[in-house]
Scaffold this motif. Structure first.
Motif, mmCIF file in Angstrom:
data_model
loop_
_atom_site.group_PDB
_atom_site.id
_atom_site.type_symbol
_atom_site.label_atom_id
_atom_site.label_comp_id
_atom_site.label_asym_id
_atom_site.label_seq_id
_atom_site.Cartn_x
_atom_site.Cartn_y
_atom_site.Cartn_z
ATOM 1 N N SER A 1 -5.950 -1.745 -0.366
ATOM 2 C CA SER A 1 -6.353 -0.685 0.064
ATOM 3 C C SER A 1 -6.544 -1.051 1.718
ATOM 4 O O SER A 1 -7.673 -1.331 2.183
ATOM 5 N N MET B 1 -1.716 4.957 -5.675
ATOM 6 C CA MET B 1 -2.056 3.495 -5.673
ATOM 7 C C MET B 1 -2.133 3.136 -7.160
ATOM 8 O O MET B 1 -1.804 1.962 -7.329
ATOM 9 N N PRO C 1 -1.607 -3.583 -5.314
ATOM 10 C CA PRO C 1 -2.140 -2.802 -4.293
ATOM 11 C C PRO C 1 -3.109 -3.321 -3.583
ATOM 12 O O PRO C 1 -4.069 -3.814 -3.887
ATOM 13 N N VAL D 1 0.526 -1.148 0.021
ATOM 14 C CA VAL D 1 0.097 0.076 -0.074
ATOM 15 C C VAL D 1 0.734 1.064 0.049
ATOM 16 O O VAL D 1 2.113 1.128 0.457
ATOM 17 N N HIS E 1 -3.032 7.192 -1.032
ATOM 18 C CA HIS E 1 -3.999 6.743 -2.026
ATOM 19 C C HIS E 1 -3.776 7.514 -3.316
ATOM 20 O O HIS E 1 -4.200 6.950 -4.354
#
Length: 346
Positions: free
Chosen positions: A155, A143, A153, A137, A140
């Motif tokens: 979340s 990603m 990836p 990760v 954001h």
């Protein structure tokens, strides 16, 4: 004794590095000095400018990939939208161009070395080809770029893949460090640090263990992000060619320049239309790669490439030709679109 080396590089993000540093130092105080923390660089002791107003932090040593323990790599602080020398991609690219990538690769070969990252730190490893096929990760905003490097990836706030532990956005440095303290020194020490900081670790630590969720999961689940993977998926070699209804105006050899955030790339493109099929190759240095999924629509040619130099990336190209002149863009995930210009030579 558990040794922790926190790596600094020019333009590093202060919170990415200092938050874990404080957590590990607090753990050392509560664990009767069972833990040693050091700020290091790939070059050795020096004053390192951060990406926050150039504030400098002193690194006391050189990263030792042969030392058992934890190596933590922070991200960068800079312009997240621009493509200049102060942009995050450019800062991470310069960090990758040091000995750091090779040192981290060396450390990852040993099971008793844990490599941890915070925020964009995982992108330094990913762009160096060290995370291919591994769940991870990052912030954001990164990603899609993480996926474009071949990493998987996820979340989640923190992802544990054995000797690789990655964290999400900037404040996840607290969570990564607290999790590693719990994992290596036990929950009582981690709890003592949480009480001292008046902070409780956020989120579930994702691991590739246990019962897998239903395949009809949502994009927001903590499983590897299927939606991100699909958008960056590498087409199979069988889909290299695309039908064309007319002779391509792109046929020939082109000498092009791509102005990327990490420097200019000189690339030779060879494009040919044969039996209503478009095919092509891109050559940079000693590396030649075939176009994937070339598509000609009106006056625009688009294709994908998977490059390994100067970093591992899946790139998408869109170009137009005006006579013997070509212009267009190349793009990978978070990285700003890079301008491509070139001329037909044959």
């Amino acid at each position: 004794m558990l040794n922790v080396q926190i790596v600094l590089f020019d333009g590093f993000d202060l919170l990415d590095a200092i938050a874990p540093y404080e957590v590990f130092c607090a753990a050392a105080m509560n664990a009767e000095n069972a833990l040693n923390v050091e700020l290091v660089t790939a070059e050795g002791p020096r004053s390192v400018p951060s990406g926050i107003n150039g504030l400098r932090i002193e690194a006391s040593g050189r990263l030792d990939p042969e030392r058992a323990g934890i190596i933590l790599v922070p991200g960068a602080s800079g312009d997240v939208e621009g493509d200049g020398p102060d942009s995050v991609p450019a800062i991470l690219g310069r960090a990758m161009d040091t000995e750091l990538t090779g040192m981290i690769e060396q450390a990852l070969q040993h099971k008793d070395r844990i490599v941890a990252t915070v925020c964009g730190g995982s992108l330094v490893l990913a762009m160096g080809g060290l995370l291919e096929g591994r769940p991870a990760v990052t912030n954001h905003l990164g990603m899609a770029l993480l996926s474009a490097t071949g990493a998987v990836p996820v979340s989640a706030r923190v992802v544990d893949d054995g000797n690789l532990v990655t964290g999400g956005g900037v404040t996840s440095g607290l969570d990564v460090a607290l999790y590693l303290v719990e994992r290596e020194l036990g929950p009582r020490i981690a709890h003592a640090v949480e009480q001292l900081f008046e902070y409780e670790r956020r989120g579930t630590v994702w691991k590739d263990t246990g019962i897998k969720p239903n395949v009809n999961k949502s994009v927001t689940s903590d499983e590897p992000n299927a939606a991100v993977n699909k958008t960056a998926m590498i087409p199979t070699p069988n889909s290299q060619h695309s039908k064309s209804i007319q002779a391509s105006v792109f046929d020939g050899d082109w000498e092009t320049t791509i102005a990327t955030p990490v420097g200019k790339m000189e690339v030779k493109l060879s494009i040919l239309t044969r039996d209503d099929l478009i095919q092509g190759t891109a050559t940079q240095g000693d590396e030649t790669i075939e176009f994937m999924n070339p598509v000609l629509q009106d006056n625009k040619l688009a294709w994908s490439l998977r490059i390994t130099k100067p970093m591992r990336l899946n790139l998408k190209f869109e170009v137009v030709a005006d006579g013997d002149h070509m212009v267009g863009i190349a793009k990978a995930g978070l990285l700003p679109a890079s301008k491509l210009t070139g001329n037909r030579v044959t």
